[in-house]
Scaffold this active site. Structure first.
Site, mmCIF file in Angstrom:
data_model
loop_
_atom_site.group_PDB
_atom_site.id
_atom_site.type_symbol
_atom_site.label_atom_id
_atom_site.label_comp_id
_atom_site.label_asym_id
_atom_site.label_seq_id
_atom_site.Cartn_x
_atom_site.Cartn_y
_atom_site.Cartn_z
ATOM 1 N N ASN A 152 5.767 17.598 9.328
ATOM 2 C CA ASN A 152 4.692 16.896 10.047
ATOM 3 C C ASN A 152 5.009 15.422 10.306
ATOM 4 O O ASN A 152 4.621 14.877 11.325
ATOM 5 C CB ASN A 152 3.361 17.066 9.309
ATOM 6 N N GLU A 249 4.715 15.663 -3.398
ATOM 7 C CA GLU A 249 3.644 15.310 -2.451
ATOM 8 C C GLU A 249 3.246 16.594 -1.750
ATOM 9 O O GLU A 249 3.937 17.049 -0.840
ATOM 10 C CB GLU A 249 4.150 14.282 -1.430
ATOM 11 N N CYS A 283 -1.333 16.083 5.461
ATOM 12 C CA CYS A 283 -1.681 16.604 4.142
ATOM 13 C C CYS A 283 -2.950 15.991 3.576
ATOM 14 O O CYS A 283 -3.694 16.639 2.861
ATOM 15 C CB CYS A 283 -0.524 16.354 3.193
ATOM 16 N N GLU A 454 4.267 7.813 -3.977
ATOM 17 C CA GLU A 454 5.161 7.152 -3.039
ATOM 18 C C GLU A 454 4.511 5.823 -2.674
ATOM 19 O O GLU A 454 3.313 5.616 -2.863
ATOM 20 C CB GLU A 454 5.352 8.033 -1.803
HETATM 21 P P1 NDP Z 1 6.980 23.864 2.989
HETATM 22 O O1 NDP Z 1 6.471 23.773 1.624
HETATM 23 O O2 NDP Z 1 7.109 25.185 3.613
HETATM 24 O O3 NDP Z 1 8.415 23.174 3.100
HETATM 25 C C1 NDP Z 1 8.673 21.886 2.667
HETATM 26 C C2 NDP Z 1 10.166 21.694 2.563
HETATM 27 O O4 NDP Z 1 10.667 22.429 1.444
HETATM 28 C C3 NDP Z 1 10.939 22.210 3.775
HETATM 29 O O5 NDP Z 1 12.023 21.334 4.013
HETATM 30 C C4 NDP Z 1 11.397 23.572 3.305
HETATM 31 O O6 NDP Z 1 12.499 24.059 4.015
HETATM 32 C C5 NDP Z 1 11.735 23.273 1.859
HETATM 33 N N1 NDP Z 1 11.751 24.436 0.963
HETATM 34 C C6 NDP Z 1 11.131 25.623 1.122
HETATM 35 N N2 NDP Z 1 11.383 26.427 0.052
HETATM 36 C C7 NDP Z 1 12.174 25.730 -0.804
HETATM 37 C C8 NDP Z 1 12.764 25.992 -2.073
HETATM 38 N N3 NDP Z 1 12.567 27.159 -2.707
HETATM 39 N N4 NDP Z 1 13.521 25.041 -2.656
HETATM 40 C C9 NDP Z 1 13.699 23.849 -2.051
HETATM 41 N N5 NDP Z 1 13.177 23.539 -0.842
HETATM 42 C C10 NDP Z 1 12.414 24.456 -0.220
HETATM 43 O O7 NDP Z 1 6.035 22.902 3.838
HETATM 44 P P2 NDP Z 1 5.987 22.695 5.398
HETATM 45 O O8 NDP Z 1 7.239 22.133 5.912
HETATM 46 O O9 NDP Z 1 5.460 23.954 5.980
HETATM 47 O O10 NDP Z 1 4.901 21.529 5.489
HETATM 48 C C11 NDP Z 1 3.550 21.752 5.421
HETATM 49 C C12 NDP Z 1 3.018 21.540 4.021
HETATM 50 O O11 NDP Z 1 3.419 20.296 3.492
HETATM 51 C C13 NDP Z 1 1.512 21.524 4.012
HETATM 52 O O12 NDP Z 1 1.032 22.401 3.027
HETATM 53 C C14 NDP Z 1 1.137 20.111 3.659
HETATM 54 O O13 NDP Z 1 -0.023 19.989 2.951
HETATM 55 C C15 NDP Z 1 2.305 19.626 2.904
HETATM 56 N N6 NDP Z 1 2.469 18.205 3.097
HETATM 57 C C16 NDP Z 1 2.174 17.348 2.069
HETATM 58 C C17 NDP Z 1 2.265 16.001 2.228
HETATM 59 C C18 NDP Z 1 1.988 15.066 1.111
HETATM 60 O O14 NDP Z 1 2.482 13.961 1.133
HETATM 61 N N7 NDP Z 1 1.250 15.411 0.120
HETATM 62 C C19 NDP Z 1 2.658 15.418 3.496
HETATM 63 C C20 NDP Z 1 2.985 16.380 4.502
HETATM 64 C C21 NDP Z 1 2.876 17.717 4.296
HETATM 65 P P3 NDP Z 1 12.286 24.835 5.415
HETATM 66 O O15 NDP Z 1 10.866 24.640 5.851
HETATM 67 O O16 NDP Z 1 13.249 24.185 6.318
HETATM 68 O O17 NDP Z 1 12.554 26.256 5.143
#
Ligand code: NDP
Length: 480
Positions: A152, A249, A283, A454
């Site tokens: 995002n 996060e 988020c 952060e």
């Molecule tokens: P995901 O949890 O699907 O993915 C986050 C990252 O983790 C991606 O780069 C993903 O790779 C990677 N990943 C997935 N599985 C693993 C694993 N087993 N080990 C290590 N890395 C892994 O989130 P999204 O990208 O779909 O983002 C949306 C989510 O993020 C929402 O739920 C939102 O709430 C949260 N979010 C939280 C924020 C905060 O600061 N609190 C800010 C922004 C978003 P890939 O997707 O490339 O497969």
């Protein structure tokens, strides 16, 4: 329209390709067109990134903090000099309107680099007098840190993680979301141009498996993830095996509480910002909007009128205020939540018609706490409005969630504002505003929404460790 980078990865100060890694296309969410083709990191690329980070980190940690800061400050300036081109690229990568990417994404990243550049030389230890003997403490870097980003705010996330890490003398290997891999490569180039020695900021591409390989590597001291709770649980558990430090996060279902005495135009504006900015893919969004019953009709009238005036369209157009969601899969997920909202008896006030990846600003009223749309993170422009009658009631209902990322309150009653915020279980809170996240202020969640912070001075604690040094001044008194 093409945004092909020179290569998929950035390792040891330069672009690196390994075409034997699985190929994947980067799509512009505005049209669905492919704009780049990259390859996921192979084990050899992951190893090269970690090896170069490990090599580079020790020398970087020995540099004077003011020198490290100077590099980061230069990078911030380069980002500002290239603001328009970076905003355009971010829009292609994420589908967010240029109206947003010009003011929010890279500008916030540049702020982080600038802030931690200035903070680096101010980080000191303490001296602890012991009546003759004494202890002094040093704040030391952790070593090689892994950053894993969501889609995002891809460039902001890369900056928010790398700026405090590098300021404190760490190295970072960053894995962007595979949906938005382009911004982090730009950051790597800019940092090198600003004078960052090779190996200190590496970018490796790929999906979850690449992230998972990084998290368990013995060379890694710390993992910082921005993502969903489900991924956070996996990454936290994997990091625990090596007793690695973590920052998590994660997601939220945050409450925004609006009392009847609030400035209603501001409250409506904040509720819209808290649900429709970045097409709701934020988020910290306040997706449960609790409105005191007396104010509900006026609130909904104004909200409906203003929501229906939002201009949705091609994110490249200057006039577009809301773009598409990141992917077909995310749009389908949000459409399903809208269908569930209807099915469970919520009343649609506006929006609700999903066309491809485009979801209009959608508001449900008459939402009750047990409905799915009031409990689960949707990550799309869907607002749930819930009436309330008393302060204790709304506090209890706002806290009845496993999440604890953010919370907001709108009221003109200053005592009530502080009392309510004190009672809400959330890491990042706002009074009479919403979703402002300046780099000066710590950002992060409690409960399932995460650990660590952060931004702000607080981030330094999560990218450093304390060494205590006891100095004996007299002869050693041994009992034997
Ligand atoms: P995901 O949890 O699907 O993915 C986050 C990252 O983790 C991606 O780069 C993903 O790779 C990677 N990943 C997935 N599985 C693993 C694993 N087993 N080990 C290590 N890395 C892994 O989130 P999204 O990208 O779909 O983002 C949306 C989510 O993020 C929402 O739920 C939102 O709430 C949260 N979010 C939280 C924020 C905060 O600061 N609190 C800010 C922004 C978003 P890939 O997707 O490339 O497969």
């Amino acid at each position: 329209m093409i945004a092909q980078p020179k290569a998929s990865h950035f390792v040891d100060g330069q672009y690196l390709e390994d075409a034997s890694g699985a190929a994947f296309d980067v799509l512009f969410p505005g049209t669905g067109e492919p704009i780049a083709r990259l390859h996921a990191a192979t084990p050899a690329v992951i190893d090269a990134a970690l090896a170069s980070a490990t090599r580079a980190q020790a020398e970087w940690a020995r540099r004077r903090p003011v020198e490290r800061g100077r590099v980061l400050a230069r990078a911030a300036q380069i980002i500002r000099d290239r603001a328009e081109a970076l905003a355009q690229l971010e829009t292609l990568d994420t589908g967010k309107p240029v109206q947003e990417t010009r003011v929010a994404d890279w500008p916030s990243g540049a702020d982080a680099l600038e802030f931690f550049a200035g903070l680096a030389p101010t980080i000191t230890g303490e001296t602890i007098p012991l009546g003759g003997d004494m202890v002094y403490t040093l704040r030391e870097p952790l070593g090689v840190c892994v950053g894993i980003g969501a889609w995002n705010y891809p460039s902001q996330i890369a900056c928010w993680k790398s700026a405090p890490a590098l300021a404190m003398g760490n190295a970072m290997v960053f894995k962007p979301s595979e949906l938005t891999p382009l911004g982090a490569l730009q950051l790597a180039e800019i940092l090198v141009e600003a004078g960052l020695p090779a190996g200190l900021f590496n970018v490796v591409q790929g999906a979850g498996a690449v992230g998972a390989a990084l998290v368990t590597d013995p060379r890694v001291a710390k993992v910082s993830l921005t993502g969903s709770v489900a991924t956070g649980q996996k990454v936290y558990a994997a990091a625990a095996a090596g007793i690695r430090a973590v920052t998590m996060e994660l997601g939220g279902k945050s409450p925004l509480v609006i009392f009847a005495d609030a400035d209603m135009d501001s409250a409506v504006g904040a509720a819209m910002l808290a649900n429709f900015y970045s097409a709701g893919q934020v988020c910290s969004n306040g997706t449960r909007v609790f409105v005191e019953r007396a104010a509900l009709p006026a609130f909904l009238d104004r909200l409906k009128a203003r929501s229906e005036a939002i201009v949705m369209g091609d994110p490249r157009d200057d006039t577009t205020q809301m773009g598409p969601l990141i992917s077909d899969a995310q749009a389908a997920k949000v459409a399903q939540y809208i269908a569930t909202g209807h099915a469970e008896g919520a009343r649609l006030v506006t929006g609700g018609t999903v066309q491809g990846r485009f979801v209009p600003p959608t508001v449900f009223a008459d939402v009750t706490d047990d409905m799915t749309i009031a409990r689960e993170e949707i990550f799309g422009p869907v607002m749930a409005v819930l009436p309330f009658d008393t302060e204790p009631e709304v506090i209890a209902r706002a806290n009845a969630t496993p999440y604890g990322l953010s919370a907001g309150v709108f009221t003109r009653d200053i005592s009530r504002a502080h009392q309510v915020i004190a009672a809400l279980e959330a890491g990042t809170c706002w009074i009479n505003t919403y979703n402002l996240t300046p780099v000066e202020a710590p950002f992060g969640g409690s409960k399932l929404s995460g650990v660590g912070r952060e931004n702000g001075r607080a981030a330094i604690e999560h990218y450093s460790q304390i060494k205590s040094v006891y100095i004996g001044m007299g002869p050693v008194e041994a009992p034997f």
